[in-house]
Design a protein around this motif. Sequence first.
Motif, PDB file in Angstrom:
ATOM      1  N   UNK A 191       9.014  20.528  84.230  1.00  0.00           N
ATOM      2  CA  UNK A 191       7.691  20.767  83.645  1.00  0.00           C
ATOM      3  C   UNK A 191       7.782  21.737  82.467  1.00  0.00           C
ATOM      4  N   UNK A 192       8.620  22.742  82.618  1.00  0.00           N
ATOM      5  CA  UNK A 192       8.777  23.701  81.515  1.00  0.00           C
ATOM      6  C   UNK A 192       9.439  23.040  80.314  1.00  0.00           C
ATOM      7  N   UNK A 193      10.412  22.185  80.562  1.00  0.00           N
ATOM      8  CA  UNK A 193      11.106  21.524  79.467  1.00  0.00           C
ATOM      9  C   UNK A 193      10.195  20.618  78.665  1.00  0.00           C
ATOM     10  N   UNK A 194       9.367  19.839  79.346  1.00  0.00           N
ATOM     11  CA  UNK A 194       8.436  18.965  78.637  1.00  0.00           C
ATOM     12  C   UNK A 194       7.474  19.752  77.758  1.00  0.00           C
ATOM     13  N   UNK A 195       7.187  20.977  78.151  1.00  0.00           N
ATOM     14  CA  UNK A 195       6.200  21.760  77.398  1.00  0.00           C
ATOM     15  C   UNK A 195       6.821  22.629  76.316  1.00  0.00           C
ATOM     16  N   UNK A 196       7.966  23.272  76.626  1.00  0.00           N
ATOM     17  CA  UNK A 196       8.490  24.293  75.732  1.00  0.00           C
ATOM     18  C   UNK A 196       9.697  23.844  74.904  1.00  0.00           C
ATOM     19  N   UNK A 197      10.533  22.992  75.433  1.00  0.00           N
ATOM     20  CA  UNK A 197      11.706  22.537  74.654  1.00  0.00           C
ATOM     21  C   UNK A 197      11.945  21.054  74.913  1.00  0.00           C
ATOM     22  N   UNK A 198      11.020  20.200  74.497  1.00  0.00           N
ATOM     23  CA  UNK A 198      11.085  18.775  74.841  1.00  0.00           C
ATOM     24  C   UNK A 198      12.263  18.031  74.224  1.00  0.00           C
ATOM     25  N   UNK A 199      12.885  18.576  73.166  1.00  0.00           N
ATOM     26  CA  UNK A 199      13.967  17.855  72.499  1.00  0.00           C
ATOM     27  C   UNK A 199      15.338  18.178  73.072  1.00  0.00           C
ATOM     28  N   UNK A 200      15.373  18.927  74.162  1.00  0.00           N
ATOM     29  CA  UNK A 200      16.663  19.302  74.747  1.00  0.00           C
ATOM     30  C   UNK A 200      16.922  18.607  76.081  1.00  0.00           C
ATOM     31  N   UNK A 201      16.162  17.583  76.392  1.00  0.00           N
ATOM     32  CA  UNK A 201      16.404  16.833  77.616  1.00  0.00           C
ATOM     33  C   UNK A 201      17.737  16.105  77.560  1.00  0.00           C
TER      34      UNK A 201
END
Length: 255
Positions: A191-201
């Motif tokens: 959830x944090x990744x989708x919001x704060x750093x979405x291009x690092x998945x």
Amino acid sequence: MTTTIFEDWLATPQGQYVLNWEMVKHDMLLADVFGFNAVQIGMLRHDYLRNNRMPFRFRCDSIIEPEPPCEVYTDIHHLPFSAQSVDLILLPHILEFDSNPHQILREVERVLVPEGQVVITGFNPYSLWGMRRHFGAARNAMPWNGRYISVPRLRDWFALLGFETRAGVFGCYAPPLRHEKWLRRWEFIEYAGDRWWPFTGAVYVIQAIKRVQGMRLIMPTWADRRARAKATAAVTQQITQTRMFASTTSEDENA
């Protein structure tokens, strides 16, 4: 052979973590993609088209396996489909493990109808998993031995072939941990990744549409389109039966 080894890796906790995310995203993305003919190239053991409603859906690869349902066995660099005959093509983790990804994309452009769509799944080199690939000790093992292709590079390739990028999504932000219990402990980061750093998945799914400049698309009647789709299905079935007969004959002679 590479796709078979990759599918074996998908049975591991790491692979299940990636696969589950990809299947959910494909279900959402493909539910409202309409047409008649859809083709999934590779990944025969997993039906990425399961939530799509096109009447004719094929899975094809250059690897013959006894168990997975594969309608077409062919060289994926030279697809056995007529020009402008397919509405949707999926490439799940195909380009990054192939020695000639440009040729595959050229074939995709050839067989797609105008306004047809291609959906590509791949590993993101700008992620924790991409760092693991560069600095890990087992870079020759799956899936770290692939040539990860970034989304900006894919967009450049799309532009050269006349595709327009329509949508894309990143996911799987947890580190490349081997054990399921540790991956579960990192669920909060999704959830944090989708919001704060979405291009690092670790993984992305990107969708593009084939555009034909200076052309006005006049759709044929539904009856004509259905007839063409059935013709494509018949040709595909004939190719499959021929290859299966040739394979059976070869096995009988060897026996």
